[in-house]
Design a protein around this motif. Structure first.
Motif, PDB file in Angstrom:
ATOM      1  N   TYR A 193       0.984  -1.248  -0.053  1.00  0.00           N
ATOM      2  CA  TYR A 193      -0.012   0.012  -0.102  1.00  0.00           C
ATOM      3  C   TYR A 193       0.861   1.208  -0.202  1.00  0.00           C
ATOM      4  O   TYR A 193       1.879   1.198   0.452  1.00  0.00           O
ATOM      5  CB  TYR A 193      -1.032  -0.038   1.109  1.00  0.00           C
ATOM      6  N   GLN A 194       0.437   2.431  -0.650  1.00  0.00           N
ATOM      7  CA  GLN A 194       1.110   3.601  -0.751  1.00  0.00           C
ATOM      8  C   GLN A 194       0.192   4.929  -1.026  1.00  0.00           C
ATOM      9  O   GLN A 194      -0.441   4.510  -1.776  1.00  0.00           O
ATOM     10  CB  GLN A 194       2.322   3.639  -1.600  1.00  0.00           C
ATOM     11  N   PHE A 195       0.622   6.059  -0.381  1.00  0.00           N
ATOM     12  CA  PHE A 195       0.077   7.188  -0.818  1.00  0.00           C
ATOM     13  C   PHE A 195       1.288   8.074  -1.298  1.00  0.00           C
ATOM     14  O   PHE A 195       2.140   7.766  -0.722  1.00  0.00           O
ATOM     15  CB  PHE A 195      -0.683   8.005   0.423  1.00  0.00           C
ATOM     16  N   GLY A 196       0.961   8.768  -2.364  1.00  0.00           N
ATOM     17  CA  GLY A 196       1.914   9.651  -2.761  1.00  0.00           C
ATOM     18  C   GLY A 196       2.761   9.180  -3.855  1.00  0.00           C
ATOM     19  O   GLY A 196       3.717   9.973  -4.544  1.00  0.00           O
ATOM     20  N   LEU A 197       2.868   7.972  -4.600  1.00  0.00           N
ATOM     21  CA  LEU A 197       3.451   7.697  -5.738  1.00  0.00           C
ATOM     22  C   LEU A 197       2.495   8.179  -7.162  1.00  0.00           C
ATOM     23  O   LEU A 197       1.387   8.836  -6.761  1.00  0.00           O
ATOM     24  CB  LEU A 197       3.357   6.015  -5.720  1.00  0.00           C
TER      25      LEU A 197
END
Length: 288
Positions: free
Chosen positions: A221-225
Motif C-alpha cells: 500500500y502507498q500514498f504519494g506515488l
C-alpha cells in the motif's frame, strides 16, 4: 461493441508494442547499469527528498524518442517531462506511461533496487506493462488476458488471507511533515497490531509491486506515488491473479496517487479499511 476479430486484431497490435517496450527497457537498463558505477549529479524537484539525476532525464529521453520514432501518433506520460511542466493527461489515445528510473534515491546511493517501468494504456485501460530490474536483469512482463511473467516464468500471487501470516510492503512518500509522518507511522502501527509477519520499505514502488505479483510479498500500500509508478505494475499484478484497488476500497484510479495491491481480495480490503488517508494532489490536477 467490437467483434472478436477486432479484439484479436488489437491484441496482436499491442503485442507488437510490448515487444518494442521490452527491447527499449533493456536498452535503458544498460545505460542505468553503466551509470550506476559512477558518481551521480543530483538535484531536487518538489522537495528535498524528491530527487532527480541527469541519468533519469537521459533515460526518459531515450525511451520516449525510441518509442515516438515507431509510434508518432501515440501519447506519452513521463516522470521527468511531467516534472518539467508537461500536462499529465490520460486520454483514449494509445498512451505510454514511463518511469525511467524507479528508485532514484536507491540509484543515487548505489542501493540495487532500481527499475525501468513502461506501462501502456488504450481507451484509459491498461493493456500491458514491462518492468526491468536493471541490476538483477529480471524482466517482468504482462499483457491483459495473457498472464504475467518474470524472465519467461509465469508469476502467481500469494493466496494468503490471514493478516497474521502476511508480509506487507510500503513506501514513506515525499511528504515528511510531522502530521503526515504521524499518519504514516499510525498506519504501520495498525497493521502491526494485526500481528503481520513484517513490513518492508525497499525504495522502489514498481519492484515492490512485482514482489506482490511473484508471491514473495502478500500486499503493498502507498500514498504519494504517481501513475508511472503504478501503470506497468498494475497489469502485472492483475495478470498474476492479484488485486489492485484504491485505498478507499473502490476501483484503482491511476491518477489518484494511492493504491492497495494484494494477492487476495480479503487482504486488499482489510488494508484499505485499516489505513488512514494521506492526501496528495492528483497527477491530473493540471490537465484542464
Amino acid at each position: 461493441m467490437a467483434s472478436s476479430e477486432e479484439n484479436e486484431m488489437y491484441s496482436k497490435q499491442w503485442e507488437g508494442c510490448m515487444e518494442i517496450a521490452v527491447q527499449t527497457a533493456r536498452t535503458a537498463g544498460q545505460v542505468i547499469r553503466e551509470a550506476f558505477k559512477h558518481e551521480k549529479e543530483v538535484s531536487t524537484k518538489s522537495s528535498p527528498v524528491d530527487l532527480v539525476t541527469e541519468t533519469d532525464r537521459l533515460v526518459e529521453d531515450l525511451i520516449i524518442s525510441s518509442l515516438r520514432e515507431k509510434y508518432p501518433s501515440h501519447r506519452f506520460i513521463g516522470e521527468e517531462s511531467s516534472a518539467a511542466g508537461e500536462k499529465c493527461l490520460l486520454t483514449d489515445n494509445p498512451t505510454w506511461i514511463i518511469d525511467p528510473i524507479d528508485g532514484t534515491c536507491n540509484f543515487i546511493h548505489s542501493f540495487p533496487m532500481v527499475a525501468v517501468s513502461i506501462g501502456f494504456a488504450v481507451n484509459k485501460e491498461l493493456e500491458f506493462g514491462v518492468i526491468y530490474h536493471c541490476l538483477d536483469e529480471n524482466l517482468y512482463t504482462a499483457r491483459k488476458g495473457h498472464g504475467a511473467f518474470c524472465n519467461g516464468i509465469q508469476l502467481q500471487v500469494s493466496k494468503e488471507t490471514d493478516m497474521s501470516k502476511a508480509l506487507i510492503l510500503t513506501e514513506i512518500g515525499a511528504k515528511r511533515d510531522p502530521a503526515t509522518l504521524k499518519i504514516f507511522s499510525g498506519n504501520m502501527e495498525r497493521l502491526l497490531k494485526a500481528q503481520v509477519h513484517g513490513i518492508r520499505v525497499i525504495g522502489s514502488a514498481t519492484l515492490a509491486l512485482c514482489q506482490v505479483a511473484s508471491g514473495a510479498a502478500d500486499a503493498y500500500y502507498q500514498f504519494g506515488l504517481h501513475c508511472w509508478d503504478i501503470a506497468a505494475a498494475a497489469v502485472i499484478i492483475r495478470e498474476a491473479g492479484g488485486n489492485v484497488i484504491d485505498t478507499s476500497g473502490g476501483p484503482l484510479d491511476l491518477m489518484s496517487r494511492r493504491i492497495v495491491a494484494a494477492g487476495t481480495v480479503e487482504m486488499a480490503h482489510y488494508i484499505a479499511r485499516e489505513i488512514q488517508t494521506i492526501t496528495y494532489e492528483r497527477d491530473d490536477h493540471n490537465a484542464n
